[in-house]
Design an enzyme around this catalytic site. Structure first.
Site, PDB file in Angstrom:
ATOM      1  N   CYS A  77       2.479   4.936  21.451  1.00  0.00           N
ATOM      2  CA  CYS A  77       1.653   6.069  22.590  1.00  0.00           C
ATOM      3  C   CYS A  77       0.470   5.837  21.949  1.00  0.00           C
ATOM      4  CB  CYS A  77       2.475   7.288  23.423  1.00  0.00           C
ATOM      5  SG  CYS A  77       1.144   8.207  24.622  1.00  0.00           S
ATOM      6  N   HIS A 176       6.832   5.523  25.637  1.00  0.00           N
ATOM      7  CA  HIS A 176       8.152   5.989  24.657  1.00  0.00           C
ATOM      8  C   HIS A 176       9.423   6.052  24.808  1.00  0.00           C
ATOM      9  CE1 HIS A 176       4.704   9.855  23.582  1.00  0.00           C
ATOM     10  NE2 HIS A 176       4.928   9.301  25.152  1.00  0.00           N
ATOM     11  N   GLU A 178      11.693   6.896  22.766  1.00  0.00           N
ATOM     12  CA  GLU A 178      12.500   7.263  21.737  1.00  0.00           C
ATOM     13  C   GLU A 178      12.618   8.244  23.384  1.00  0.00           C
ATOM     14  OE1 GLU A 178       8.270   9.949  21.883  1.00  0.00           O
ATOM     15  OE2 GLU A 178       9.071   7.266  21.462  1.00  0.00           O
TER      16      GLU A 178
END
EC number: 4.3.2.10
Length: 194
Positions: A77, A176, A178
């Site tokens: 990001c 992202h 994650e």
């Protein structure tokens, strides 16, 4: 394997740590230059504002350390945007690893920032091994890296932009991983196996 997450004043480090734990990797969060230098893998995440983040990196000499990294490094990001040359966000000079400008989305119809799920269209790259060519990933951003020779994935939102970059040992993803379910987990696994 010694994996470090660069600690600087940009949010979202905790969720990256948890994502790594889910795949059995204990990472260290640090801004210690020696610890980062001696790591096998470096993750450079970030949610926040470009100029503040760059100032913090410079104050701690992390900017130079990142530029000199020889091991695989993954920007996430804001981390990816800071690896580029310049950001329109507060007219910020960035790290210049990718000689690419970061621009602000402009759209009458679409909400800015882009928040939510969108497809990434990937090129052949070790970062995307076993990731579907048009996987859904999770984005939160108002700025984007333009298309360039280092682009390894594209996404369309207001315009077509680089959702992933690769040059030498440097990788960047705008989404992202994650928060991107199976596809994101696979991207993190692939990075750790580089």
């Amino acid at each position: 394997m010694n994996t470090v997450i660069i600690k600087y004043n940009a949010g979202n480090i905790q969720s990256v740590l948890f994502a790594l734990e889910r795949i059995g990797v204990q990472a260290t969060v640090t801004d210690d230059l020696e610890a980062i230098r001696s790591a096998d893998k470096i993750i450079f995440p970030g949610v926040g504002e470009a100029s503040t983040a760059m100032n913090y990196l410079k104050e701690r000499k992390l900017d130079q350390l990142i530029r000199e990294a020889r091991q695989p490094l993954l920007g996430i990001c804001l981390g990816m945007q800071l690896l580029c040359a310049h950001s329109e966000e507060n007219d910020t000079s960035c790290l210049g690893i990718f000689d690419v400008p970061v621009k602000k989305f402009v759209s009458e119809e679409l909400k800015i920032p882009q928040m939510g799920w969108n497809r990434i269209h990937t090129k052949e790259n070790p970062l995307f091994k076993k990731v579907p060519a048009d996987a859904w990933c999770y984005f939160v951003h108002s700025y984007y890296a333009v298309l360039n020779p280092h682009t390894i994935a594209t996404t369309n939102y207001a315009t077509e932009f680089s959702s992933a970059l690769h040059r030498d040992n440097f990788y960047g993803v705008q989404f992202h991983p994650e928060k991107s379910a199976d596809a994101g987990e696979q991207v993190l696994k692939n990075f750790l196996e580089l």
